[in-house]
Design a protein around this motif. Structure first.
Motif, short mmCIF file in Angstrom:
data_model
loop_
_atom_site.label_atom_id
_atom_site.label_comp_id
_atom_site.label_asym_id
_atom_site.label_seq_id
_atom_site.Cartn_x
_atom_site.Cartn_y
_atom_site.Cartn_z
N THR A 96 0.84 -1.20 0.00
CA THR A 96 0.00 0.00 0.00
C THR A 96 0.87 1.25 0.00
OG1 THR A 96 -0.06 0.16 2.40
CG2 THR A 96 -1.78 -1.19 1.35
N GLY A 97 0.25 2.38 -0.29
CA GLY A 97 0.96 3.65 -0.27
C GLY A 97 1.51 3.98 1.10
N THR A 98 0.77 3.63 2.15
CA THR A 98 1.24 3.89 3.51
C THR A 98 2.50 3.10 3.81
OG1 THR A 98 -1.01 4.35 4.23
CG2 THR A 98 0.59 3.82 5.95
N LEU A 99 2.51 1.82 3.44
CA LEU A 99 3.71 1.01 3.65
C LEU A 99 4.86 1.49 2.77
CD1 LEU A 99 2.22 -2.59 3.92
CD2 LEU A 99 3.22 -1.22 5.74
N ALA A 100 4.56 1.87 1.54
CA ALA A 100 5.58 2.38 0.63
C ALA A 100 6.22 3.64 1.21
CB ALA A 100 4.96 2.68 -0.74
N ALA A 101 5.39 4.52 1.75
CA ALA A 101 5.90 5.76 2.35
C ALA A 101 6.84 5.45 3.51
CB ALA A 101 4.73 6.62 2.82
N GLY A 102 6.49 4.48 4.32
CA GLY A 102 7.34 4.09 5.44
C GLY A 102 8.68 3.55 4.99
N GLU A 103 8.68 2.82 3.89
CA GLU A 103 9.93 2.23 3.40
C GLU A 103 10.95 3.28 2.95
OE1 GLU A 103 11.16 -0.92 3.26
OE2 GLU A 103 9.42 -1.52 4.44
N ALA A 120 1.34 11.31 1.56
CA ALA A 120 1.01 12.33 0.56
C ALA A 120 2.12 12.46 -0.49
CB ALA A 120 0.78 13.68 1.23
N THR A 121 3.36 12.18 -0.10
CA THR A 121 4.47 12.24 -1.06
C THR A 121 4.33 11.14 -2.10
OG1 THR A 121 5.90 13.20 0.64
CG2 THR A 121 6.99 12.19 -1.27
N ILE A 122 3.92 9.96 -1.67
CA ILE A 122 3.69 8.86 -2.61
C ILE A 122 2.62 9.28 -3.62
CG2 ILE A 122 2.88 6.47 -2.86
CD1 ILE A 122 5.69 6.67 -1.60
N ARG A 168 4.81 -1.68 -6.41
CA ARG A 168 5.96 -2.58 -6.29
C ARG A 168 7.03 -1.82 -5.52
NH1 ARG A 168 4.56 -3.03 -11.65
NH2 ARG A 168 3.65 -5.03 -12.16
N LEU A 169 7.65 -2.48 -4.56
CA LEU A 169 8.65 -1.82 -3.73
C LEU A 169 9.80 -1.29 -4.57
CD1 LEU A 169 9.41 -0.99 -0.90
CD2 LEU A 169 10.46 -3.24 -0.57
N GLU A 170 10.22 -2.04 -5.58
CA GLU A 170 11.33 -1.57 -6.43
C GLU A 170 10.95 -0.31 -7.19
OE1 GLU A 170 9.69 -5.29 -8.65
OE2 GLU A 170 10.01 -4.69 -6.58
#
Length: 75
Positions: free
Chosen positions: A18-25, A31-33, A55-57
């Motif tokens: 999700t965007g929230t998890l992506a932002a944390g990574e 909001a940046t995502i 995708r994380l990459e």
């Protein structure tokens, strides 16, 4: 995540987040995502309900582009 969110052109499925998890990574706000998507730096790879999945990459690549860093020549 269901099979319809994975690429049908690949035998290996990449997990989507999700965007929230992506932002944390990448240590940015969710909001940046969303802004990276608006700017074309990041493209969602699927969805679950209303939530966009990435995708994380792709998230790491968008972070490099957004901060003016490019991948090293060796990969």
């Amino acid at each position: 995540m269901n099979a319809s969110t994975a690429s049908t052109n690949s035998l290996i499925t990449t997990p989507l987040i999700t965007g929230t998890l992506a932002a944390g990574e990448v240590e940015v706000a969710p909001a940046t995502i969303r802004k990276w998507v608006q700017l074309g730096h990041l493209t969602p790879a699927g969805s679950r309900g209303r939530a966009l999945l990435y995708r994380l990459e792709d998230v790491f690549a968008a972070e490099r582009v957004a901060h003016g860093r490019h991948p090293s020549p060796t990969g």
